[in-house]
Design a protein around this motif. Structure first.
Motif, PDB file in Angstrom:
ATOM      1  N   GLY A  50      -2.261  -3.640  -3.460  1.00 25.23           N
ATOM      2  CA  GLY A  50      -1.194  -3.148  -4.321  1.00 25.23           C
ATOM      3  C   GLY A  50      -1.216  -3.764  -5.708  1.00 25.23           C
ATOM      4  N   SER A 194      10.648  -5.749   1.372  1.00 23.96           N
ATOM      5  CA  SER A 194       9.507  -4.945   1.810  1.00 23.96           C
ATOM      6  C   SER A 194       9.797  -4.294   3.155  1.00 23.96           C
ATOM      7  CB  SER A 194       8.239  -5.808   1.911  1.00 23.96           C
ATOM      8  OG  SER A 194       8.419  -6.858   2.839  1.00 23.96           O
ATOM      9  N   TYR A 216       1.180  -2.963   8.400  1.00 26.64           N
ATOM     10  CA  TYR A 216       1.126  -2.758   6.947  1.00 26.64           C
ATOM     11  C   TYR A 216       2.492  -3.101   6.389  1.00 26.64           C
ATOM     12  CZ  TYR A 216      -0.066  -0.860   2.393  1.00 26.64           C
ATOM     13  OH  TYR A 216      -0.316  -0.740   1.051  1.00 26.64           O
ATOM     14  N   ASN A 217       2.512  -4.055   5.450  1.00 22.32           N
ATOM     15  CA  ASN A 217       3.747  -4.503   4.835  1.00 22.32           C
ATOM     16  C   ASN A 217       3.772  -3.989   3.402  1.00 22.32           C
ATOM     17  OD1 ASN A 217       5.389  -6.748   3.266  1.00 22.32           O
ATOM     18  ND2 ASN A 217       6.019  -6.832   5.402  1.00 22.32           N
ATOM     19  N   LEU A 218       4.720  -3.115   3.087  1.00 22.92           N
ATOM     20  CA  LEU A 218       4.789  -2.450   1.784  1.00 22.92           C
ATOM     21  C   LEU A 218       5.982  -2.987   1.001  1.00 22.92           C
ATOM     22  CD1 LEU A 218       3.848  -0.167  -0.153  1.00 22.92           C
ATOM     23  CD2 LEU A 218       5.410   1.357   1.073  1.00 22.92           C
ATOM     24  N   ASN A 219       5.702  -3.630  -0.137  1.00 21.96           N
ATOM     25  CA  ASN A 219       6.778  -4.139  -0.984  1.00 21.96           C
ATOM     26  C   ASN A 219       7.511  -2.967  -1.643  1.00 21.96           C
ATOM     27  OD1 ASN A 219       7.712  -6.879  -1.938  1.00 21.96           O
ATOM     28  ND2 ASN A 219       7.573  -5.807  -3.890  1.00 21.96           N
ATOM     29  N   ASP A 249       1.714  -6.220  -1.446  1.00 21.64           N
ATOM     30  CA  ASP A 249       1.537  -5.568  -0.140  1.00 21.64           C
ATOM     31  C   ASP A 249       0.546  -6.375   0.698  1.00 21.64           C
ATOM     32  OD1 ASP A 249       3.109  -3.600  -1.240  1.00 21.64           O
ATOM     33  OD2 ASP A 249       1.442  -2.239  -1.660  1.00 21.64           O
TER      34      ASP A 249
END
Length: 270
Positions: A50, A194, A216-219, A249
């Motif tokens: 990201g 996130s 999957y870690n999405l800010n 991310d």
């Protein structure tokens, strides 16, 4: 008689199916409330992603490019509530936050004798840890009596150890002098949020409950860090200014282990 026998057989099959489904449908409730500890030790080898970086004038050279750098992550989950196939957890995960980038500039422009691109690689504008507090729900889908497919969705509060302006300067020695060629100022946010998506398998090994997940870690807001840079003092190319955003991310594998209930008491007795 034949009809009655068939009806009895059908009823028996339906009853057995219902009983089996009912026992499976209580899987998360049974595992965490009756058999295993609600505290899970977690290790997550991950990569960061990201990024956005660009020169202010839209040019492509010289420039910087971020890499998907590795992140060590570890901590614990606490499974605080279960209902049927649903498990709810919180905890604390420490995440290594070290976004790395390369400076795209040739040795010729740096005044070095060798040809090709420079060795200005793996530069870290921010070197800190993020402590993530998750609130996550998981759904357990039984595959057999010991293995469950798990699907997770969560929201994380992220607290960073870094804050304020971080200055990064890069210099080179071309044999005749030492000169600065890069300068950046990075602003890191201390608080971000996130979302977390995961898919994995949960194994009942009798002595412990082990779970493997791809996550999957999405800010979502705001950026983990933003910055401005300048590439200058080059031999043949004018100075360049640009900006970058580091979303923060992460993606990777998660291993969590929950021991059998009472394991600490048994160990103490021995």
């Amino acid at each position: 008689m034949a009809c009655q026998l068939i009806n009895k057989n059908v009823a028996s099959i339906l009853l057995a199916t219902f009983s089996c489904f009912y026992s499976f449908s209580q899987v998360a409730e049974k595992l965490y409330q009756k058999e295993f500890s609600k505290i899970n030790i977690v290790f997550q080898p991950s990569y960061q992603s990201g990024y956005l970086s660009q020169n202010n004038d839209g040019s492509n050279y010289p420039s910087i490019k971020f890499n998907n750098s590795f992140s060590h992550q570890f901590g614990f989950y606490y499974d605080f509530a279960q209902k049927g196939n649903f498990n709810f957890k919180t905890g604390l995960i420490a995440k290594e936050f070290n976004p790395l980038f390369d400076i795209n500039v040739t040795n010729e422009d740096l005044g070095l004798s060798s040809n090709g691109n420079s060795i200005l690689t793996d530069i870290n504008p921010v070197n800190s840890f993020i402590f993530s507090i998750p609130l996550k729900t998981e759904y357990f889908l039984p595959l057999n009596s010991d293995i469950n497919l798990t699907v997770g969705l969560g929201l994380n509060l992220n607290l960073s150890t870094g804050s304020g302006d971080v200055i990064t300067d890069v210099s080179i020695n071309n044999g005749s002098e030492i000169k600065n060629v890069f300068h950046s100022t990075t602003q890191q946010n201390q608080i971000t949020f996130s979302t977390d998506f995961s898919l994995g398998l949960n194994y009942n090994l009798k002595f412990a409950l082990v779970q493997f997940d791809f996550f999957y870690n999405l800010n979502i807001l705001p950026y983990s860090a933003t910055g401005e840079y300048r590439i200058y003092n080059l031999e043949n190319t004018p100075d360049k200014n640009g900006i970058y955003n580091i979303n923060g991310d992460f993606y990777g594998l998660s291993l969590s282990v929950s021991p059998k209930k009472g394991w600490l008491k048994k160990k103490t007795k021995k």
